[in-house]
Design a protein around this motif. Structure first.
Motif: not given
Length: 482
Positions: A220-242
């Motif tokens: 149930x630790x929400x940390x791993x998913x949060x870190x992944x999505x924050x990485x997409x927020x900064x380094x993702x592309x297109x739809x995945x970033x937005x």
């Protein structure tokens, strides 16, 4: 094909376990709050109120699970016999019988169904109530007696063996490695079988002995998913970033972990990020000897903190934060060094649905412009026995566990109804096995529609590809508005 069939069976098993646990999460939370507040080491110790703790975990919670398990198999009659059977394992063991309830509840419901199949058609008119009451009572008494003498001690032995195995792993310092199994399992939606079938029962046993358990934080630790999505927020592309920032809010605050699965499937190497985050989080929990007092559901940071006992907040928060940081760093490295530009979030969502054989809950949260949103083909949705507006009073969204995707889909349709001024229609969500008999329209993922039709053939059934991104909602809104 054999591997896919096995995965589907495990998923269905996990969904059934969730169907027993999820409706009773409120009771688990109530017990957790009472424990955290009133036990001698709690926030506001109270000797009288603390007397609620043992009866609730030894009797109330297992009986609720047993009743729900029996009800899933054979409605209320199955629930009653399932609860009676569960009482047998409770009396026949000296530990909280969560595993026993998960066995005896469905077994009691199944046996009641078989007895009715044999005798109900042979009962003469006027004797139905006599048969219904005595058949359930006699069968329940027999099963409870057998459970006290045989099944209770057997399940207790199994529970002790599992607990001993976990203790060996913990003492050897290997518990963080459990994330190597848990994190990929979450992406394949096998986490319910692991969490509700193994971790929660053993973890709650630990709570009765030590006042907390780290096992209840593994999945149930929400940390791993949060870190992944924050990485997409900064380094993702297109739809995945937005789309990643909105997904991060839903995942971390709302506790819907399923929303980050397609992001992992876009680049399977990102499994390393969530595994790394999970391992570092569990390692941090272990260093601080941190734990929670009850099952955390959904996996929201609010739910985690609500179940955290006094003196454990630093360790729990540190584990969540470090898991997020490690996951973010690994995911950022993978995203920055990846040469592939094929970041198709819609395709990854479809891939997840194919792998899971069930619903997804990501696409509707992407906050895309309507012209850019993936449009579901009319061929992917089907409706049966279309009802007119005047015949519709209740609409049900149904999925395996009755939470997550179906809850968010129901919320989306409610908003559409509100904007269109469609009134006096109840919209709610439930587990596929608990669809109410008075539902007029049942909305399910296309892979679950057949099950829904078997449960309630009289309703109109709408089948969608994705709970949160289907044009069928607009069509339904327009039809009922008229």
């Amino acid at each position: 094909m054999a591997e896919k069939g096995l995965r589907t069976k495990v998923q269905r098993f996990g969904g059934f376990l969730s169907g027993m646990i999820m409706p009773n999460i409120g009771a688990f939370i109530a017990w957790g709050i009472i424990t955290a507040l009133f036990i001698p080491d709690g926030w506001i110790p109270n000797e009288q109120l603390a007397t609620l703790v043992d009866p609730m975990i030894n009797y109330l919670l297992p009986l609720l699970i047993g009743y729900t398990g029996g009800q899933l198999v054979f409605d209320k009659r199955g629930g009653v016999v399932g609860a009676i059977a569960t009482m047998g394992v409770i009396v026949g063991a000296d530990i909280p019988m969560f595993l026993g309830a998960m066995v005896m509840g469905p077994l009691g419901g199944y046996l009641m169904k078989k007895v009715d199949d044999l005798f109900q058609d042979k009962i003469r008119s006027g004797f139905e109530m006599l048969y219904n009451n005595f058949s359930a009572g006699i069968l329940g008494a027999i099963i409870a007696g057998i459970a006290v003498r045989l099944i209770g001690p057997l399940v207790e032995g199994l529970n002790n063996a599992l607990a001993a195995g976990v203790e060996v792993i913990v003492n050897a310092g290997l518990l963080p490695l459990a994330s190597i199994i848990i994190e990929p399992a979450k992406v394949l939606f096998l986490n319910n079988a692991i969490n509700h079938g193994i971790l929660s029962p053993i973890g709650l046993d630990q709570v009765t002995e030590t006042g907390k358990s780290i096992l209840l934080l593994l999945e149930t630790n929400p940390g791993p998913g949060l870190g992944l999505l924050l990485a997409f927020s900064i380094f993702g592309k297109g739809t995945s970033k937005s789309s990643a920032p909105g997904a991060a809010i839903i995942q971390f605050l709302g506790g819907i972990h399923e929303i980050y699965f397609p992001y992992v499937l876009m680049k399977p190497a990102l499994l390393l990020a969530v595994i790394g985050g999970g391992i570092s989080g569990v390692f941090t929990f272990s260093i601080f000897n941190a734990g929670v007092v009850a099952t955390v559901s959904p996996g929201s940071i609010f739910a985690v903190l609500a179940m955290t006992p006094q003196g454990n907040y630093l360790g729990v928060l540190a584990g969540v934060i470090i898991a997020a940081v490690v996951s973010f760093l690994i995911a950022a490295f993978i995203l920055k060094t990846s040469k592939s530009d094929d970041e198709d979030l819609t395709g990854a969502t479809g891939k997840m649905e194919e792998m899971k054989g069930k619903e997804s809950s990501v696409a509707g949260t992407l906050k895309q412009d309507e012209e850019k949103a993936p449009v579901e083909s009319d061929q992917t949705a089907e409706a049966s026995d279309v009802k007119s507006a005047g015949d519709v009073d209740k609409i049900i969204f149904a999925c395996d566990a009755g939470m997550g995707s179906s809850a968010m889909g129901a919320s989306l349709l409610k908003n559409k109804f509100k904007k269109a001024e469609v009134e006096n229609i109840d919209v709610s969500n439930t587990a596929i096995k608990a669809i109410p008999d008075d539902a007029d329209i049942v909305i399910t993922h296309k892979d679950l529609t057949d099950q829904a039709k078997e449960k309630l053939p009289s309703a109109e059934h709408i089948s969608v590809e994705n709970f949160l991104n289907s044009p069928k909602y607009d069509e339904l809104t327009e039809r009922l508005k008229q």
